[in-house]
Each structure stands twice: as structure tokens, then as C-alpha cells.
Design a protein around this motif. Structure first.
Motif, short mmCIF file in Angstrom:
data_model
loop_
_atom_site.label_atom_id
_atom_site.label_comp_id
_atom_site.label_asym_id
_atom_site.label_seq_id
_atom_site.Cartn_x
_atom_site.Cartn_y
_atom_site.Cartn_z
N UNK A 128 65.40 84.27 16.63
CA UNK A 128 65.23 84.29 17.98
C UNK A 128 66.58 83.39 18.15
N UNK A 129 66.79 83.29 19.73
CA UNK A 129 67.72 82.56 20.08
C UNK A 129 67.41 80.98 20.14
N UNK A 130 68.15 79.98 20.05
CA UNK A 130 67.82 78.60 19.95
C UNK A 130 67.39 77.87 21.25
N UNK A 131 67.12 78.64 22.26
CA UNK A 131 66.58 77.95 23.56
C UNK A 131 65.70 78.70 24.19
N UNK A 132 64.65 78.18 24.98
CA UNK A 132 63.90 79.19 25.67
C UNK A 132 64.43 80.06 26.82
N UNK A 133 65.39 79.65 27.51
CA UNK A 133 66.05 80.50 28.64
C UNK A 133 66.42 81.65 28.09
#
Length: 275
Positions: free
Chosen positions: A73-78
Motif C-alpha cells: 500500500x501507499x505510505x499515507x491514508x489519503x
């Protein structure tokens, strides 16, 4: 004009024709590869839905046991939330396109050299902005961060690039070769940027944003130097887009501008790089 100068001009024109033609062909190939994935996914959607309905009758523990591991996954929630929203509609195309995209975008770096050596008359700042930003995305971001490979934003980014570059390179190939450029190609060349530039620049910024660690709750305080640099690049993407936008609007006015009660048809300049 001396014979020596005529010969140099002829060689320059032949070189630029080949450069533009190869570039147009390369970006056309990128479009073909990307749409092959998109069409293939749509064709298999009915089969996927059928298999999904069958899996609904199997205990969850068994499905989890035999399912593939999820993509990183990407490294931030957004960024994770945005990717989750877009994934059902836009497939990932990295596996099919990147092996062609990387050398093609590196090949485009020659455009900076063309301007620097005076082979073409494009403005150096806008050429450097466009070429360098793409090289940063391809080599500095996508190649280094595996989670971007499954991002739908990678797909929108490269399609915006390709759909912009094919008409541009085709336009200058024809004009350098002394051929009549069709009016529809001229219109596409100087009109589609209104849509494609925001899609491309927005996708670029969001792909880079997905590699920045979480910032909510004061966690930005743990960022390293690279994270701050990438955040700064994301912030300047909007003014950078406006620079490119303003230049293209100026170029469009030169080609389709109204003068003396009728549309003027500016003669294309003999250059490989059109902004």
C-alpha cells in the motif's frame, strides 16, 4: 545561403524528422499497451463477477488461505483511500507498459539538448520543466516505490502523457517533412491540453504524494529530507502546471488567434519540442 549551410540544415531536418517519428511511434505503442490491459480487464469482468459469486459460498477462512497476497500500500491514508476508490474503474498497467515507458522517456531527454544546441527553437525553461519532472517520476518515484506499480494513477499519468505526445510528435514530423498538416491534427495538438495537462499533472503529483509518509497527527515531524523534498515538489506542481498551461494557451492563440476578422494560420516552427 551557401551549400555547406544548406547541407547542415538538411541533415538537421532529417535528424529531427526521425526523432519525432520514432517518438510518435513509441508513445503510440504505450497507448496500445495500456488500452490492451484496460480492454482485457473489461472483457474479463463478467468472468470475474461469476467467480466472485461462487467464492461467496466458500468459508472466508478458506478464501483467505488461497488468495493472493495484496499489493503493498501507499505510505499515507489519503493515498490509500484514493487508490481504493479508483481501482475498480482504472486498472494498473505498470507490468505491461513500464519496460517501454522507461527508455522512451529517457529518449525524450534529448529534447533539452536540442534546445541547448539550437537545433530547435523551443523555450528552454518549459522544456526542462516537462522533461525533468517526468524523469523524476519515472526513475525517481515509480521505479523505486513498488506500491506505485499497482496504482491507477500511474495509468492515468502515462495515458495523459501519451495522448499529448502522439499528436505533438506527429504534428512536427509532418511539418518538418514539408507535408500539409491536417486541420484535425492541428486542433488536437493545440486543444486537448486543456484536459490532458490537468489529468497528467494531477496524476504526477498524486503518484509522488503516495510515497510520502503519513502526516496526520503531527507525524510529519518524523519526515526525512527526501520526504520534505517530495512534499515541496507536490506543492509546486500547481504553479508548474500553470506555467505550462499559459505557454500552451499562448501557442494556441498564435495558431488559431483572430486577426483582421479571420483566423490566422501561423506557420509551424521547425522544432521537435512544442509546448
Amino acid at each position: 545561403m551557401s551549400n555547406g549551410k544548406k547541407l547542415r540544415n538538411a541533415r538537421r531536418a532529417r535528424y529531427l524528422i526521425v526523432f519525432n517519428a520514432l517518438s510518435a511511434a513509441g508513445w503510440t505503442y504505450i497507448i496500445y499497451l495500456a488500452f490492451s490491459v484496460i480492454i482485457g480487464q473489461r472483457a474479463s469482468s463478467s468472468a470475474h463477477n461469476f467467480s466472485k459469486s461462487l467464492l461467496s459460498y466458500i468459508p472466508t477462512s478458506i478464501v483467505t488461505l488461497f488468495s493472493l497476497q495484496p499489493q503493498a500500500k501507499a505510505t499515507n491514508h489519503f493515498s490509500n483511500t484514493l487508490a481504493s476508490f479508483l481501482c475498480p474503474y482504472i486498472p494498473a498497467t505498470y507490468n505491461s507498459t513500464f519496460s517501454a515507458l522507461a527508455p522512451l522517456q529517457s529518449f525524450a531527454a534529448l529534447e533539452i539538448i536540442h534546445v541547448f544546441l539550437g537545433l530547435v527553437r523551443s523555450p528552454l525553461p518549459t522544456t526542462v520543466i516537462q522533461v525533468s519532472s517526468r524523469l523524476i517520476l519515472v526513475s525517481g518515484i515509480v521505479e523505486r516505490f513498488p506500491h506505485t506499480h499497482s496504482s491507477p494513477l500511474y495509468t492515468t499519468m502515462i495515458l495523459a502523457w501519451a495522448l499529448t505526445e502522439v499528436p505533438r510528435y506527429a504534428y512536427y514530423t509532418l511539418s518538418l517533412a514539408g507535408c500539409s498538416v491536417p486541420i484535425w491534427l492541428t486542433w488536437i495538438r493545440y486543444s486537448t491540453f486543456y484536459i490532458l495537462y490537468p489529468i497528467g499533472a494531477g496524476s504526477e503529483a498524486l503518484v509522488m504524494l503516495s510515497t510520502i509518509p503519513e502526516w496526520s497527527g503531527g507525524r510529519w515531524a518524523a519526515w526525512g529530507l527526501e520526504d520534505w523534498v517530495k512534499a515541496g515538489l507536490v506543492v509546486i506542481w500547481a504553479p508548474g502546471l500553470w506555467v505550462m498551461y499559459a505557454h500552451m494557451m499562448h501557442m494556441r492563440h498564435r495558431v488559431f488567434g483572430v486577426g483582421k476578422g479571420r483566423k490566422s494560420r501561423a506557420k509551424p516552427m521547425d522544432r521537435a519540442k512544442a509546448k
